[in-house]
Design an enzyme around this catalytic site. Structure first.
Site, short mmCIF file in Angstrom:
data_model
loop_
_atom_site.label_atom_id
_atom_site.label_comp_id
_atom_site.label_asym_id
_atom_site.label_seq_id
_atom_site.Cartn_x
_atom_site.Cartn_y
_atom_site.Cartn_z
N ASP A 100 0.85 -1.19 0.00
CA ASP A 100 0.00 0.00 0.00
C ASP A 100 0.89 1.24 0.00
O ASP A 100 2.07 1.19 0.33
CB ASP A 100 -0.89 -0.04 1.25
CG ASP A 100 -1.81 1.15 1.37
OD1 ASP A 100 -2.27 1.66 0.34
OD2 ASP A 100 -2.05 1.59 2.52
N ASP B 38 -0.30 5.06 0.96
CA ASP B 38 -0.54 6.03 2.03
C ASP B 38 -0.54 5.33 3.38
O ASP B 38 -1.29 4.39 3.62
CB ASP B 38 -1.87 6.75 1.81
CG ASP B 38 -1.92 7.41 0.45
OD1 ASP B 38 -0.90 7.99 0.04
OD2 ASP B 38 -2.97 7.32 -0.22
N PHE C 12 0.91 9.89 5.21
CA PHE C 12 -0.36 10.58 5.02
C PHE C 12 -0.82 11.27 6.30
O PHE C 12 -1.21 12.44 6.29
CB PHE C 12 -1.40 9.56 4.56
CG PHE C 12 -2.80 10.08 4.41
CD1 PHE C 12 -3.22 10.62 3.20
CD2 PHE C 12 -3.71 10.01 5.46
CE1 PHE C 12 -4.51 11.10 3.05
CE2 PHE C 12 -5.01 10.48 5.31
CZ PHE C 12 -5.40 11.02 4.11
N PHE D 268 -9.58 3.97 10.60
CA PHE D 268 -8.89 4.27 9.35
C PHE D 268 -9.24 5.64 8.79
O PHE D 268 -8.38 6.37 8.30
CB PHE D 268 -9.20 3.18 8.32
CG PHE D 268 -8.52 3.38 7.00
CD1 PHE D 268 -7.16 3.14 6.86
CD2 PHE D 268 -9.24 3.82 5.90
CE1 PHE D 268 -6.53 3.34 5.64
CE2 PHE D 268 -8.62 4.03 4.68
CZ PHE D 268 -7.25 3.78 4.54
N TYR E 212 -6.55 16.99 2.39
CA TYR E 212 -5.96 15.94 1.54
C TYR E 212 -6.54 15.90 0.13
O TYR E 212 -6.02 15.19 -0.73
CB TYR E 212 -6.02 14.57 2.21
CG TYR E 212 -7.37 14.06 2.63
CD1 TYR E 212 -8.29 13.57 1.71
CD2 TYR E 212 -7.72 14.01 3.99
CE1 TYR E 212 -9.51 13.07 2.11
CE2 TYR E 212 -8.95 13.51 4.40
CZ TYR E 212 -9.84 13.04 3.46
OH TYR E 212 -11.05 12.53 3.85
N THR F 191 -2.57 0.76 -4.50
CA THR F 191 -3.09 1.92 -3.77
C THR F 191 -4.48 2.30 -4.27
O THR F 191 -4.79 2.14 -5.46
CB THR F 191 -2.12 3.11 -3.91
OG1 THR F 191 -2.60 4.22 -3.15
CG2 THR F 191 -1.92 3.54 -5.35
N LYS G 45 -8.99 -3.87 -3.55
CA LYS G 45 -7.74 -4.64 -3.55
C LYS G 45 -7.99 -6.14 -3.46
O LYS G 45 -7.08 -6.93 -3.73
CB LYS G 45 -6.84 -4.18 -2.40
CG LYS G 45 -6.41 -2.73 -2.53
CD LYS G 45 -5.54 -2.28 -1.36
CE LYS G 45 -5.21 -0.79 -1.49
NZ LYS G 45 -4.36 -0.32 -0.39
N ASP H 68 -2.03 -0.53 5.90
CA ASP H 68 -2.35 -0.02 7.23
C ASP H 68 -3.84 -0.06 7.54
O ASP H 68 -4.24 0.19 8.69
CB ASP H 68 -1.82 1.40 7.40
CG ASP H 68 -2.52 2.39 6.48
OD1 ASP H 68 -2.58 2.12 5.26
OD2 ASP H 68 -2.98 3.44 6.96
#
Length: 213
Positions: free
Chosen positions: A26, A28, A34, A60, A81, A115, A150, A161
């Site tokens: 991954d 970020d 991030f 998350f 972001y 990602t 994914k 993460d």
């Protein structure tokens, strides 16, 4: 386009006979920092507003946690972001670049950056490509997989993460290795789930144990 060797039984979680170990990493929170950038950007843009320090991050979604502080703060933190230059300006996670360069040169190992772009993707996608080229070089640009799901990507390992990854495939082929980040470090994993504390942790041991399965 199907990746080489992508036809395999879902949920096998084991190395494919006669094939290289395929590793998804991954971006970020695993390669790019991030969380620290969000906090810096929020404090700079909204200095008088309540904020969530990294030690207090839970869950998350940073947007959801800020919304629980006050409803309008979710949109405010998202504006950080979603702004141009945010993803390109992220600092690398310590040890990430070195680990990726070492991993790509390991024998019988395929490594891809997997990602998920933001739904508001105007700046995010191109900046992810530019970040990879800037920090890891053109060889890794060819190894970027952009997907909102994914679970449909075939591999042996996924370093990510996000604590829970769901999608169309109920039994993904990869084993999810939880990469420690501020928002997940409090979680207790049940065996046989595994965690990588940082890139200074024994990521090579995880690859080798998977190779032996």
């Amino acid at each position: 386009m199907e990746l080489p060797g992508a036809r395999r039984s879902a949920g096998s979680g084991a190395g494919r006979a006669g094939s290289a170990l395929r590793v998804l990493v991954d971006m970020d929170g695993v390669l790019a920092d991030f969380e620290a950038a969000v906090l810096r950007g929020f404090c700079s843009r909204f200095p008088g507003e309540p904020r969530v320090e990294l030690a207090a991050r839970r869950g998350f979604s940073v947007r959801e946690q800020y919304s629980r502080l006050r409803e309008d703060l979710g949109d405010k933190v998202a504006s950080v972001y979603e702004s141009p230059g945010f993803f390109l300006g992220l600092d690398p996670i310590p040890g990430a670049l070195e680990a990726m360069q070492e991993m790509i040169h390991m024998q019988d190992t395929e490594v891809f950056i997997c990602t998920s772009p933001l739904r508001k993707y105007e700046h995010c996608i191109v900046e992810k490509y530019k970040w990879v080229e800037k920090h890891l070089g053109p060889e890794f640009v060819e190894r970027i997989i952009l997907t909102r799901d994914k679970t449909v990507v075939s591999a042996d390992l996924l370093f990510d993460d996000k604590d829970s990854i769901r999608g169309a495939e109920q039994n993904p082929s990869w084993e999810h290795i939880l990469f420690t980040c501020c928002h997940n470090r409090h979680l207790q994993l049940r065996a046989p789930r595994r965690r990588l504390l940082s890139w200074a942790d024994d990521w090579k041991g995880i690859l080798e144990s998977k190779r032996r399965q």
